[in-house]
Motif scaffolding. Structure first.
Motif, PDB file in Angstrom:
ATOM      1  N   VAL A 176     -13.388 -24.253  17.073  1.00 36.31           N
ATOM      2  CA  VAL A 176     -14.286 -25.328  16.679  1.00 36.31           C
ATOM      3  C   VAL A 176     -15.552 -25.304  17.593  1.00 36.31           C
ATOM      4  CG1 VAL A 176     -14.857 -27.793  16.507  1.00 36.31           C
ATOM      5  CG2 VAL A 176     -12.730 -26.882  15.871  1.00 36.31           C
ATOM      6  N   GLY A 177     -16.602 -25.094  17.276  1.00 40.15           N
ATOM      7  CA  GLY A 177     -17.893 -25.055  17.997  1.00 40.15           C
ATOM      8  C   GLY A 177     -18.054 -23.518  18.663  1.00 40.15           C
ATOM      9  N   PRO A 178     -19.287 -23.395  19.337  1.00 39.86           N
ATOM     10  CA  PRO A 178     -19.740 -21.989  19.697  1.00 39.86           C
ATOM     11  C   PRO A 178     -19.022 -21.832  21.295  1.00 39.86           C
ATOM     12  CG  PRO A 178     -21.561 -23.525  19.867  1.00 39.86           C
ATOM     13  CD  PRO A 178     -20.476 -24.118  19.087  1.00 39.86           C
ATOM     14  N   SER A 179     -18.909 -20.623  21.368  1.00 37.30           N
ATOM     15  CA  SER A 179     -18.373 -20.478  22.861  1.00 37.30           C
ATOM     16  C   SER A 179     -19.450 -20.521  23.725  1.00 37.30           C
ATOM     17  CB  SER A 179     -17.648 -19.018  22.894  1.00 37.30           C
ATOM     18  OG  SER A 179     -18.766 -18.088  22.456  1.00 37.30           O
ATOM     19  N   ALA A 180     -20.593 -20.511  23.424  1.00 35.77           N
ATOM     20  CA  ALA A 180     -21.738 -20.261  24.274  1.00 35.77           C
ATOM     21  C   ALA A 180     -21.952 -21.931  25.038  1.00 35.77           C
ATOM     22  CB  ALA A 180     -23.205 -20.000  23.855  1.00 35.77           C
ATOM     23  N   ALA A 181     -21.447 -22.781  24.106  1.00 30.96           N
ATOM     24  CA  ALA A 181     -21.664 -24.194  24.460  1.00 30.96           C
ATOM     25  C   ALA A 181     -20.536 -24.324  25.696  1.00 30.96           C
ATOM     26  CB  ALA A 181     -21.113 -25.149  23.494  1.00 30.96           C
ATOM     27  N   ARG A 182     -19.322 -23.726  25.624  1.00 31.79           N
ATOM     28  CA  ARG A 182     -18.424 -23.867  26.628  1.00 31.79           C
ATOM     29  C   ARG A 182     -18.750 -23.344  28.068  1.00 31.79           C
ATOM     30  NH1 ARG A 182     -16.366 -24.574  21.059  1.00 31.79           N
ATOM     31  NH2 ARG A 182     -14.323 -25.355  21.437  1.00 31.79           N
ATOM     32  N   TRP A 183     -19.264 -22.107  28.048  1.00 29.13           N
ATOM     33  CA  TRP A 183     -19.395 -21.246  29.230  1.00 29.13           C
ATOM     34  C   TRP A 183     -20.885 -21.717  29.817  1.00 29.13           C
ATOM     35  CZ3 TRP A 183     -23.653 -18.553  28.776  1.00 29.13           C
ATOM     36  CH2 TRP A 183     -23.989 -17.505  27.739  1.00 29.13           C
ATOM     37  N   GLY A 184     -21.862 -22.163  28.674  1.00 33.23           N
ATOM     38  CA  GLY A 184     -22.993 -22.863  29.246  1.00 33.23           C
ATOM     39  C   GLY A 184     -22.690 -24.035  30.081  1.00 33.23           C
ATOM     40  N   ALA A 185     -21.879 -25.002  29.334  1.00 31.83           N
ATOM     41  CA  ALA A 185     -21.784 -26.189  30.223  1.00 31.83           C
ATOM     42  C   ALA A 185     -20.988 -25.945  31.488  1.00 31.83           C
ATOM     43  CB  ALA A 185     -20.599 -26.934  29.345  1.00 31.83           C
ATOM     44  N   ALA A 186     -19.966 -24.733  31.477  1.00 34.48           N
ATOM     45  CA  ALA A 186     -19.313 -24.623  32.707  1.00 34.48           C
ATOM     46  C   ALA A 186     -20.425 -24.201  33.796  1.00 34.48           C
ATOM     47  CB  ALA A 186     -18.581 -23.606  32.698  1.00 34.48           C
ATOM     48  N   LEU A 187     -21.288 -23.466  33.616  1.00 33.22           N
ATOM     49  CA  LEU A 187     -22.456 -23.014  34.514  1.00 33.22           C
ATOM     50  C   LEU A 187     -23.348 -24.096  34.704  1.00 33.22           C
ATOM     51  CD1 LEU A 187     -23.541 -19.609  32.766  1.00 33.22           C
ATOM     52  CD2 LEU A 187     -22.110 -19.885  34.664  1.00 33.22           C
ATOM     53  N   VAL A 188     -23.673 -25.186  33.717  1.00 35.19           N
ATOM     54  CA  VAL A 188     -24.359 -26.290  34.346  1.00 35.19           C
ATOM     55  C   VAL A 188     -23.423 -26.881  35.395  1.00 35.19           C
ATOM     56  CG1 VAL A 188     -25.021 -28.594  33.475  1.00 35.19           C
ATOM     57  CG2 VAL A 188     -25.586 -26.501  32.141  1.00 35.19           C
ATOM     58  N   GLY A 189     -22.165 -27.185  35.034  1.00 34.40           N
ATOM     59  CA  GLY A 189     -21.369 -27.905  36.029  1.00 34.40           C
ATOM     60  C   GLY A 189     -21.390 -27.274  37.454  1.00 34.40           C
ATOM     61  N   ALA A 190     -21.525 -25.946  37.419  1.00 30.96           N
ATOM     62  CA  ALA A 190     -21.376 -25.221  38.606  1.00 30.96           C
ATOM     63  C   ALA A 190     -22.613 -25.354  39.435  1.00 30.96           C
ATOM     64  CB  ALA A 190     -21.237 -23.522  38.221  1.00 30.96           C
ATOM     65  N   ALA A 191     -23.994 -25.475  38.760  1.00 29.18           N
ATOM     66  CA  ALA A 191     -25.086 -25.561  39.456  1.00 29.18           C
ATOM     67  C   ALA A 191     -25.065 -26.851  40.042  1.00 29.18           C
ATOM     68  CB  ALA A 191     -26.283 -25.714  38.158  1.00 29.18           C
ATOM     69  N   ALA A 192     -24.439 -27.983  39.252  1.00 23.94           N
ATOM     70  CA  ALA A 192     -24.220 -29.268  40.050  1.00 23.94           C
ATOM     71  C   ALA A 192     -23.610 -29.232  41.110  1.00 23.94           C
ATOM     72  CB  ALA A 192     -23.678 -30.364  39.049  1.00 23.94           C
ATOM     73  N   LEU A 193     -22.626 -28.228  41.166  1.00 21.82           N
ATOM     74  CA  LEU A 193     -21.808 -28.085  42.460  1.00 21.82           C
ATOM     75  C   LEU A 193     -22.463 -27.947  43.557  1.00 21.82           C
ATOM     76  CD1 LEU A 193     -18.347 -27.107  41.063  1.00 21.82           C
ATOM     77  CD2 LEU A 193     -18.746 -29.227  42.068  1.00 21.82           C
ATOM     78  N   LEU A 194     -23.324 -26.679  43.151  1.00 16.65           N
ATOM     79  CA  LEU A 194     -24.242 -26.157  44.246  1.00 16.65           C
ATOM     80  C   LEU A 194     -25.282 -27.145  45.014  1.00 16.65           C
ATOM     81  CD1 LEU A 194     -25.063 -22.790  42.597  1.00 16.65           C
ATOM     82  CD2 LEU A 194     -23.380 -23.147  44.683  1.00 16.65           C
ATOM     83  N   VAL A 195     -25.821 -28.020  44.064  1.00 15.08           N
ATOM     84  CA  VAL A 195     -26.636 -29.013  44.557  1.00 15.08           C
ATOM     85  C   VAL A 195     -25.954 -30.103  45.316  1.00 15.08           C
ATOM     86  CG1 VAL A 195     -28.239 -30.820  43.555  1.00 15.08           C
ATOM     87  CG2 VAL A 195     -28.304 -28.891  42.402  1.00 15.08           C
ATOM     88  N   SER A 203     -18.743 -12.547  26.103  1.00  5.98           N
ATOM     89  CA  SER A 203     -18.952 -14.023  26.299  1.00  5.98           C
ATOM     90  C   SER A 203     -18.345 -14.880  25.291  1.00  5.98           C
ATOM     91  CB  SER A 203     -20.602 -13.989  26.291  1.00  5.98           C
ATOM     92  OG  SER A 203     -21.064 -13.763  25.084  1.00  5.98           O
ATOM     93  N   ALA A 204     -18.101 -14.237  24.115  1.00  5.11           N
ATOM     94  CA  ALA A 204     -17.490 -15.257  23.012  1.00  5.11           C
ATOM     95  C   ALA A 204     -16.021 -15.255  23.237  1.00  5.11           C
ATOM     96  CB  ALA A 204     -17.808 -14.482  21.614  1.00  5.11           C
ATOM     97  N   ARG A 205     -15.343 -14.254  24.100  1.00  7.48           N
ATOM     98  CA  ARG A 205     -13.871 -14.444  24.153  1.00  7.48           C
ATOM     99  C   ARG A 205     -13.762 -15.369  25.551  1.00  7.48           C
ATOM    100  NH1 ARG A 205     -10.620  -9.188  24.201  1.00  7.48           N
ATOM    101  NH2 ARG A 205      -8.866 -11.020  24.116  1.00  7.48           N
ATOM    102  N   LEU A 206     -13.738 -16.679  25.731  1.00  7.52           N
ATOM    103  CA  LEU A 206     -13.591 -17.501  26.556  1.00  7.52           C
ATOM    104  C   LEU A 206     -12.753 -17.111  27.707  1.00  7.52           C
ATOM    105  CD1 LEU A 206     -14.004 -20.904  24.792  1.00  7.52           C
ATOM    106  CD2 LEU A 206     -15.684 -19.591  25.919  1.00  7.52           C
ATOM    107  N   GLY A 207     -11.334 -16.638  27.252  1.00  7.22           N
ATOM    108  CA  GLY A 207     -10.425 -16.068  28.394  1.00  7.22           C
ATOM    109  C   GLY A 207     -10.988 -15.069  29.336  1.00  7.22           C
ATOM    110  N   CYS A 208     -11.537 -13.929  28.715  1.00  6.32           N
ATOM    111  CA  CYS A 208     -12.101 -13.030  29.570  1.00  6.32           C
ATOM    112  C   CYS A 208     -13.179 -13.840  30.432  1.00  6.32           C
ATOM    113  CB  CYS A 208     -12.718 -12.048  28.713  1.00  6.32           C
ATOM    114  SG  CYS A 208     -11.375 -11.061  27.751  1.00  6.32           S
ATOM    115  N   THR A 209     -14.305 -14.461  29.701  1.00  4.95           N
ATOM    116  CA  THR A 209     -15.438 -15.022  30.472  1.00  4.95           C
ATOM    117  C   THR A 209     -14.827 -15.782  31.707  1.00  4.95           C
ATOM    118  OG1 THR A 209     -16.813 -14.966  28.573  1.00  4.95           O
ATOM    119  CG2 THR A 209     -17.492 -16.316  30.401  1.00  4.95           C
ATOM    120  N   PHE A 210     -13.998 -16.633  31.284  1.00  7.61           N
ATOM    121  CA  PHE A 210     -13.328 -17.495  32.740  1.00  7.61           C
ATOM    122  C   PHE A 210     -12.632 -16.780  33.573  1.00  7.61           C
ATOM    123  CE2 PHE A 210     -14.309 -21.080  29.578  1.00  7.61           C
ATOM    124  CZ  PHE A 210     -15.346 -21.583  30.214  1.00  7.61           C
ATOM    125  N   ARG A 211     -12.052 -15.788  33.240  1.00  6.63           N
ATOM    126  CA  ARG A 211     -11.259 -14.921  34.046  1.00  6.63           C
ATOM    127  C   ARG A 211     -12.165 -14.250  35.074  1.00  6.63           C
ATOM    128  NH1 ARG A 211      -6.907 -13.848  30.237  1.00  6.63           N
ATOM    129  NH2 ARG A 211      -4.973 -14.688  31.098  1.00  6.63           N
TER     130      ARG A 211
END
Length: 267
Positions: free
Chosen positions: A41-60, A164-172
């Motif tokens: 359900v939903g695009p994979s880009a939304a998942r890793w995109g949100a994850a990168l936004v969270g990472a940017a927030a942690l850096l800030v 990037s569409a395979r979330l398992g590979c991307t998050f590993r």
């Protein structure tokens, strides 16, 4: 009586990581095909995109940390490093169970496990409050865990098919990157005691916990339940998750106390 000027707390960053951990678990349980790692359900880009936004927030968030490193209170870090070392050794030796042994993985992961265990033991054996006066070991030893994590990162990014569409590979891949950053931070913490790199500890520690523990580790557990993961992959993911917990321990144990010191009370 003067109070410490440091008002930074690592707990907001930890809370953000835990929120993403909960979201990751829900996504894995309901909206991801664990066999292919594609979202249902939903695009994979939304998942890793949100994850990168969270990472940017942690850096800030980490930029607000005090550069001063607190001494002592690192027993939790020592325990986690020893546990991480044990898991890394198991991950390395598990390569012997495969039909085609990947010798670089076996040697590097096992050596990194020995390093983590030895450094964890050193942290535990150092008297509390004297972390900055103990004689640091040979810093060349930093090459051992760095080479191991760099190999894992390269292997996941290039040898294992990644998209990037395979979330398992991307998050590993992101988990290995976070673990590599954490190793660099731990080397600073262990080999340059008493330095002024509090922001680095908070940023790299939170990223390791965020990617390696809160994103990669739940995936490995779900794949274990389904029986769709090999022993080598499972142990390596567990090791990455443990390194993320080392980052969390470093975050929580190196922040200077906000309570006034004896010197401040005297003033």
């Amino acid at each position: 009586m003067k109070k410490s000027k440091n008002k930074y707390s690592p707990w907001p960053a930890v809370a953000l990581c835990l929120v993403f951990l909960a979201l990751r678990i829900v996504d894995l349980a309901l909206f991801t095909d664990l066999e292919t790692s594609f979202p249902t359900v939903g695009p994979s880009a939304a998942r890793w995109g949100a994850a990168l936004v969270g990472a940017a927030a942690l850096l800030v968030m980490g930029r607000r940390a005090d550069e001063k490193i607190a001494s002592g209170r690192k027993s939790v870090l020592g325990v986690m490093m020893a546990v991480t070392g044990t898991v890394l050794v198991l991950a390395g030796l598990s390569q012997l169970l495969s039909a085609a042994v990947v010798w670089p993985s076996m040697v590097l992961l096992t050596a990194a496990g020995v390093w983590f265990f030895a450094m964890g033991w050193r942290v535990l054996s150092t008297p509390e409050g004297r972390g900055g006066t103990a004689m640091p070991p040979n810093a060349v030893q930093c090459l051992i865990p760095t080479a191991a994590l760099l190999w894992v990162l390269i292997q996941r990014f290039s040898i294992i098919p990644a998209a990037s569409a395979r979330l398992g590979c991307t998050f590993r891949v992101l988990g290995a990157l976070g673990a590599l950053l954490c190793v660099g931070m731990l080397c600073k913490l262990l080999y340059v005691p008493g330095g002024t790199y509090g922001c680095t500890v908070q940023q790299y520690g939170s990223l390791a916990f965020y990617f390696a523990t809160c994103h990669e580790l739940p995936q490995a557990i779900f794949e274990l339940v389904r029986g769709s993961v090999s022993e080598q992959t499972l142990l390596t993911s567990l090791a990455m998750g443990c390194i993320g917990l080392c980052g969390l321990a470093a975050m929580l144990t190196t922040v200077p106390r906000s309570n006034p010191t004896k010197k401040d009370k005297a003033d």
